[in-house]
Write an enzyme that holds these catalytic residues in place. Structure first.
Site, mmCIF file in Angstrom:
data_model
loop_
_atom_site.group_PDB
_atom_site.id
_atom_site.type_symbol
_atom_site.label_atom_id
_atom_site.label_comp_id
_atom_site.label_asym_id
_atom_site.label_seq_id
_atom_site.Cartn_x
_atom_site.Cartn_y
_atom_site.Cartn_z
ATOM 1 N N LYS A 157 0.824 -1.213 0.000
ATOM 2 C CA LYS A 157 0.000 0.000 0.000
ATOM 3 C C LYS A 157 0.861 1.266 0.000
ATOM 4 C CE LYS A 157 -2.854 1.106 3.542
ATOM 5 N NZ LYS A 157 -3.991 1.719 4.264
ATOM 6 N N ARG A 199 -8.530 12.307 12.700
ATOM 7 C CA ARG A 199 -7.096 12.056 12.874
ATOM 8 C C ARG A 199 -6.269 13.331 12.769
ATOM 9 N NH1 ARG A 199 -7.074 7.088 8.873
ATOM 10 N NH2 ARG A 199 -4.857 6.945 9.242
ATOM 11 N N SER A 206 7.663 9.064 12.414
ATOM 12 C CA SER A 206 6.517 8.956 11.507
ATOM 13 C C SER A 206 6.989 9.077 10.070
ATOM 14 C CB SER A 206 5.482 10.045 11.794
ATOM 15 O OG SER A 206 4.550 10.123 10.725
ATOM 16 N N GLN A 232 5.070 9.167 7.571
ATOM 17 C CA GLN A 232 4.168 10.075 6.856
ATOM 18 C C GLN A 232 4.621 11.529 6.995
ATOM 19 O OE1 GLN A 232 0.168 9.292 8.202
ATOM 20 N NE2 GLN A 232 0.139 7.232 7.328
ATOM 21 N N ASP A 289 2.129 -1.055 12.152
ATOM 22 C CA ASP A 289 0.783 -1.473 11.744
ATOM 23 C C ASP A 289 0.479 -2.916 12.130
ATOM 24 O OD1 ASP A 289 -0.037 0.923 10.670
ATOM 25 O OD2 ASP A 289 0.756 0.485 8.671
ATOM 26 N N LYS A 339 -4.005 6.108 14.883
ATOM 27 C CA LYS A 339 -4.219 5.433 13.600
ATOM 28 C C LYS A 339 -5.704 5.541 13.233
ATOM 29 C CE LYS A 339 -0.091 3.891 12.480
ATOM 30 N NZ LYS A 339 0.483 4.107 11.144
ATOM 31 N N ARG A 389 -7.604 -2.951 10.122
ATOM 32 C CA ARG A 389 -6.659 -3.878 10.749
ATOM 33 C C ARG A 389 -7.240 -4.527 12.019
ATOM 34 N NH1 ARG A 389 -2.466 -3.570 7.430
ATOM 35 N NH2 ARG A 389 -1.901 -1.503 6.631
#
Length: 448
Positions: free
Chosen positions: A28, A129, A174, A176, A328, A355, A403
């Site tokens: 992903k 988030r 992180s 991201q 994750d 998350k 998840r």
């Protein structure tokens, strides 16, 4: 795209031995990035193995709104035609990112370097988030924001073509946030540097180099890493082959190590050492996982996995420095810990609280319902296993988190009493074929 969906409950019962070859979907993280970098590159990028989950489709839709041509061909190859770094077009609509935090945070960095406004929104989970962690460094570079929700979506990024390069030390590990800053740095004059105390997944750096950017990684005296990108590169379209997603692979792997008599194979699994911590951890707990045919694909290490049931596993202390490489996978690892012999301790899990849901809380509450003894701290989870699967027999709230849904359905394959989840529809965001794939191996998962 609308985000009102009818919940579909699924139930998972004790499974016979799982057998077969598993075709795991594409990674992903890399699927998102291949589309975004193709958007910024000159010419044509072709991508094989892309994940066609809802999150990635949101990224593709955003890339089209920013001026790229993105098409999926019949054989599964995707073609992205970009106009180069300087030629993005202002989107004429709000970018709806669905459930995808990765798409949102990376694209916020990507659009920060252009003289136009970009509006972002998302579904009920995504709008909760935190985006402030990305807004802060981007504001230091010269972007500004219109947000009425204290750093949450919906919000507008007001870009600037005169971004300043910065050196930014990440307060929390992180990938991201790191990626958002590096993407903004593409449009800043000079070098933009991100310092991370713990290494996070490095797909952004690897793939940007593949497209022609200059990205340097250096180890500092204190053990931290400095990642620098040189602004205004010429990015050129290229060919990419995406390996199978290790995070998705973790689900059938765990099902096999929890189900007596199981023997499965998985091909082309991404084994980037900043992503594959779950496999190292399972092997330490005593899982029979053979790593075969190690090789490279598009600058990423890949291998085939042969997984066999090997009796009950043993509890371990998961090293804190491994956490970023498997952040994750803690929900699915917790299912293993619940069936293992002895105590498994997991620490440094603060990131799990921001998350798709508060994953730490959702895992702890769901396991308690299944009869597991555990303690949850602010950023830790300690699970006491007694060498056999817990009783099960619970309905688990998933809080729209794919998840959490998949992890508890895997646990149900091993427990004496079935485990159900209140809503399995979010699974489509990352692993649309999860249920047919698991049932083909022999798992007893069905709509309730």
């Amino acid at each position: 795209m609308t985000h009102h969906h009818d919940a579909i409950s699924y139930i998972s019962g004790k499974s016979p031995a799982l057998r077969g070859d598993v075709d795991v979907p594409g990674d992903k993280s890399m699927s998102h990035r291949s589309i975004m970098f193709g958007l910024l590159a000159d010419g044509k990028t072709t991508v094989k193995g892309i994940l066609t989950g809802e999150d990635v489709l949101c990224t593709a839709d955003a890339a089209r709104a920013l001026g790229a041509e993105v098409t999926a061909q019949e054989d599964g190859t995707w073609v992205i035609k970009g106009n180069g770094l300087t030629n993005l077009t202002a989107p004429d609509r709000v970018l709806d990112m669905g459930n995808s935090g990765t798409s949102t945070r990376l694209l916020m960095g990507l659009v920060a370097g252009y003289d136009f406004n970009t509006s972002f929104t998302g579904d009920a989970s995504l709008t909760k988030r935190p985006m402030g962690r990305v807004m802060k460094p981007l504001a230091q570079m010269g972007a500004s924001f219109i947000d009425k929700n204290e750093g949450r979506l919906p919000l507008i990024v007001q870009g600037s073509s005169a971004l300043r390069p910065i050196t930014y030390e990440l307060p929390v590990a992180s990938a991201q946030v790191k990626s958002a800053i590096l993407l903004a740095g593409l449009n800043a004059d000079g070098k933009t540097t991100v310092i991370e105390s713990k290494p996070t997944r490095d797909h952004t750096e690897n793939m940007l180099r593949h497209f022609g950017a200059t990205v340097e990684t250096a180890r500092l005296e204190n053990g931290a890493y400095a990642i620098s990108i040189t602004g205004k590169p010429a990015l050129t379209g290229c060919d990419i082959v995406i390996p199978a997603d290790p995070s998705s692979a973790a689900f059938p792997v765990v099902a096999a190590i929890l189900t007596p008599g199981s023997d499965i194979r998985l091909d082309n699994i991404g084994m980037n050492d900043r992503r594959a911590g779950i496999f190292t951890t399972l092997i330490e707990m005593g899982a029979d996982i053979t790593i075969e045919n190690e090789r490279d694909m598009a600058g990423e290490p890949v291998a085939d996995l042969h997984v066999r049931y090997n009796g009950p596993l043993k509890g371990i202390d998961v090293p804190a420095d491994r956490v970023p490489s498997m952040i994750d996978e803690f929900p699915i690892l917790s299912m293993v810990a619940a069936c293992a012999d002895g105590t498994t301790r997991m620490t440094d899990l603060a990131e799990l609280r921001v998350k798709e849901s508060d994953r730490l809380l959702m895992v702890a509450e769901g396991l308690k319902k299944c009869g597991v003894s555990l303690e949850m701290g602010e950023d830790s989870l300690t699970i006491h296993g007694n060498g056999k699967p817990p009783a099960g027999g619970a309905e688990i709230e998933t809080a729209l988190d794919h998840r959490i849904a998949m992890s508890f359905l895997i646990l149900g394959c091993a427990t004496d009493n079935p485990v159900s989840v209140d809503d399995g529809t979010p699974i489509a965001t990352s692993f649309p074929r999860f249920i047919p794939l698991m049932t083909a191996l022999g798992a007893k998962i069905e709509k309730r």
